[in-house]
Design a protein around this motif. Structure first.
Motif, short mmCIF file in Angstrom:
data_model
loop_
_atom_site.label_atom_id
_atom_site.label_comp_id
_atom_site.label_asym_id
_atom_site.label_seq_id
_atom_site.Cartn_x
_atom_site.Cartn_y
_atom_site.Cartn_z
N ASN A 158 -115.53 -113.05 -7.24
CA ASN A 158 -115.58 -113.48 -5.83
C ASN A 158 -114.56 -114.60 -5.58
O ASN A 158 -113.90 -115.06 -6.53
CB ASN A 158 -117.00 -113.92 -5.40
N GLY A 159 -114.46 -115.01 -4.34
CA GLY A 159 -113.47 -116.02 -3.99
C GLY A 159 -113.86 -117.41 -4.46
O GLY A 159 -112.99 -118.27 -4.66
N ALA A 163 -108.66 -117.54 1.21
CA ALA A 163 -109.77 -116.57 1.31
C ALA A 163 -109.77 -115.83 2.65
O ALA A 163 -110.21 -114.68 2.72
CB ALA A 163 -111.10 -117.29 1.13
N GLU A 164 -109.29 -116.50 3.70
CA GLU A 164 -109.38 -115.94 5.05
C GLU A 164 -108.00 -115.53 5.60
O GLU A 164 -107.88 -115.32 6.80
CB GLU A 164 -109.99 -117.00 5.99
N PHE A 210 -114.61 -110.50 -0.07
CA PHE A 210 -115.98 -110.28 0.40
C PHE A 210 -115.95 -109.27 1.56
O PHE A 210 -114.90 -109.08 2.19
CB PHE A 210 -116.59 -111.62 0.85
N ALA A 216 -117.72 -123.18 -0.02
CA ALA A 216 -117.23 -122.84 -1.36
C ALA A 216 -116.04 -123.71 -1.77
O ALA A 216 -115.88 -124.01 -2.96
CB ALA A 216 -116.84 -121.36 -1.42
N THR A 217 -115.22 -124.11 -0.81
CA THR A 217 -114.04 -124.92 -1.13
C THR A 217 -114.47 -126.23 -1.80
O THR A 217 -113.94 -126.62 -2.85
CB THR A 217 -113.24 -125.23 0.15
N SER A 222 -110.46 -114.19 -1.26
CA SER A 222 -111.78 -113.56 -1.31
C SER A 222 -111.63 -112.13 -0.80
O SER A 222 -110.88 -111.88 0.15
CB SER A 222 -112.76 -114.32 -0.42
N THR A 224 -114.30 -126.53 6.49
CA THR A 224 -114.03 -125.35 5.68
C THR A 224 -115.35 -124.68 5.36
O THR A 224 -116.42 -125.21 5.69
CB THR A 224 -113.27 -125.71 4.40
N PHE A 225 -115.28 -123.54 4.69
CA PHE A 225 -116.49 -122.92 4.16
C PHE A 225 -116.89 -123.72 2.92
O PHE A 225 -116.04 -124.22 2.18
CB PHE A 225 -116.21 -121.46 3.82
N ASP A 230 -106.40 -122.30 -0.60
CA ASP A 230 -107.56 -121.43 -0.43
C ASP A 230 -107.22 -120.46 0.69
O ASP A 230 -107.32 -120.80 1.88
CB ASP A 230 -108.80 -122.27 -0.10
N LEU A 264 -111.65 -119.92 -6.89
CA LEU A 264 -111.38 -121.34 -6.64
C LEU A 264 -111.72 -122.18 -7.86
O LEU A 264 -110.95 -123.07 -8.27
CB LEU A 264 -112.23 -121.84 -5.46
N VAL A 301 -106.74 -125.29 2.89
CA VAL A 301 -107.39 -124.05 3.32
C VAL A 301 -106.62 -123.49 4.52
O VAL A 301 -106.25 -124.25 5.42
CB VAL A 301 -108.86 -124.32 3.74
N GLU A 340 -117.68 -107.51 -3.07
CA GLU A 340 -117.51 -108.89 -3.53
C GLU A 340 -116.25 -108.87 -4.39
O GLU A 340 -116.02 -107.90 -5.11
CB GLU A 340 -118.68 -109.35 -4.41
N GLY A 341 -115.49 -109.94 -4.36
CA GLY A 341 -114.30 -109.97 -5.22
C GLY A 341 -113.41 -111.14 -4.87
O GLY A 341 -113.57 -111.77 -3.81
C1 LIG Z 1 -112.35 -120.66 3.12
C2 LIG Z 1 -113.17 -119.90 2.13
N1 LIG Z 1 -113.12 -120.25 0.84
C3 LIG Z 1 -113.81 -119.59 -0.10
C4 LIG Z 1 -114.63 -118.53 0.22
C5 LIG Z 1 -115.45 -117.92 -0.86
O1 LIG Z 1 -115.25 -116.58 -1.06
P1 LIG Z 1 -116.44 -115.65 -1.64
O2 LIG Z 1 -117.45 -115.50 -0.54
O3 LIG Z 1 -115.76 -114.37 -1.98
O4 LIG Z 1 -117.00 -116.33 -2.84
C6 LIG Z 1 -114.70 -118.11 1.56
C7 LIG Z 1 -115.47 -116.97 2.05
O5 LIG Z 1 -116.41 -116.42 1.81
C8 LIG Z 1 -113.98 -118.82 2.55
O6 LIG Z 1 -114.05 -118.48 3.82
#
Ligand SMILES: Cc1ncc(COP(=O)(O)O)c(C=O)c1O
Length: 341
Positions: free
Chosen positions: A29-30, A129-130, A153, A58-59, A151, A55-56, A127, A34, A101, A162-163
């Motif tokens: 996954n993303g 991911a988007e 997703f 996960a960052t 990502s 940000t989301f 990052d 990271l 990001v 997922e990836g």
């Molecule tokens: C900005 C950002 N970073 C990281 C992620 C994490 O990716 P994942 O959901 O594949 O783990 C996402 C989205 O889901 C994201 O929008």
């Protein structure tokens, strides 16, 4: 075996070529991408990494997984990305790097970020991911810094369910990341683990899906831009009251999500607008909460005013490859009516 197979190196190779980099490492996954990118940069306990507060989650969490601390900076109001002018003030003797990001698909101002990073000897990770396919000064995101992460997703521009993927130029860091991805097992010695690694592998099935998606990425990204163009046409007459997404002169926006911000003249609350849209079958989503207002990263309100305003007043409109022009016209008309515009 499911995580060993010919599609994984194929997908990695083709994705690296797409991002115009030498190496790519596929992950589950993303978020793990990271985490691995940060570990590849040598981030560990006691370190600080600068991230945008908007940000989301996960960052920021990926930094925490390394035992390091995310240090937040406010957003630039138009692109919603990390404000490079505020980076300097966030740097301390513990700062190791900057994790930028490309929020909602608009690239961060990478040259301005690199300039500060170089002056202070910091690494930079993107990052992305988007932002699959977004361009910064004509170059693909994911190839603009020490490492990039993506990502795949289900809701992303291309998906494997997922990836994720780490993109890099440096062969040594790539080797390190590959080692950590597969439980830390030495490549030429089965079941020998010289380090503590992770189970962050992508499966062969996902990689096969990724390859098929990659074949379509040009159409997908073009369609996201087409949908954004239609929204902008429909909403341009009210652009004073609604902040529409911008495309900086040096940017090609991926428009993962077309995100608008209600201006001061719009008396209605954002959540009421979202509720009104939901009532007529239109699913929207609020802009993320900034990290600094939530328990793990709480710093109180007021320190990052731009991110707080964008978070309170912003919403993402439906943006996907299945949308037709009449769908966009319908959403825009309902949005305008609900905002009293
Ligand atoms: C900005 C950002 N970073 C990281 C992620 C994490 O990716 P994942 O959901 O594949 O783990 C996402 C989205 O889901 C994201 O929008």
């Amino acid at each position: 075996m499911s995580s060993i197979g010919r599609f994984i190196p194929l997908f990695e190779g083709q994705f690296a070529a797409y991002c115009e980099v030498e190496h790519a490492v596929a992950t589950n996954n993303g978020t793990s991408a990271l985490h691995l990118a940060l570990l590849g940069m040598g981030v560990g306990p006691g370190d600080e990494v600068i991230v945008p507060t908007l940000t989301f989650v996960a960052t920021a969490n990926a930094v925490t997984y390394c035992g390091a601390r995310p240090v937040f900076v406010d957003s630039e109001p138009r692109t919603m990305n990390l404000d490079a002018a505020q980076l300097e003030a966030a740097i301390t003797s513990r700062t190791k790097g900057i994790l930028a990001v490309h929020l909602y698909g608009h690239p961060a101002d990478m040259d301005a970020i690199a300039e500060v990073a170089e002056r202070h000897g910091l690494f930079v990770i993107e990052d992305a991911a988007e932002a699959h396919g977004a361009l910064y000064k004509g170059r693909k995101v994911g190839g603009l810094a020490d490492a990039g992460t993506f990502s795949f997703f289900g809701n992303k521009i291309i998906t494997t369910g997922e990836g994720g993927m780490v993109t890099l130029r440096d062969a040594g860091r790539t080797e390190r990341i590959r080692l950590l991805r597969g439980q830390g097992m030495q490549q030429d010695r089965r079941y020998w683990f010289p380090v503590v690694g992770y189970n962050y592998r992508m499966t062969n099935i996902q990689a096969a899906l990724g390859l098929a998606q990659l074949e379509q990425i040009a159409q997908y990204t073009a369609h996201h831009r087409q949908v954004a163009g239609w929204y902008t046409e429909e909403l341009a007459p009210v652009a004073g009251a609604l902040q529409l997404p911008v495309e900086a002169p040096w940017a090609r926006h991926a428009y993962w999500l077309y995100t608008v911000v209600l201006g001061g003249d719009v008396a209605v609350e954002r959540d009421a607008v979202m509720g009104g849209l939901a009532a007529v079958g239109i699913e929207t989503r609020p802009v993320f909460y900034p990290m600094h207002v939530m328990e793990p990263y709480y710093e109180g309100r007021g320190r990052y005013p731009v991110a707080e305003r964008l978070s309170e007043r912003g919403l993402s409109l439906p943006t996907h490859v299945g949308m037709k022009r009449e769908d966009v016209v319908y959403v825009a008309a309902k949005l305008r009516r609900l905002c009293g515009l």
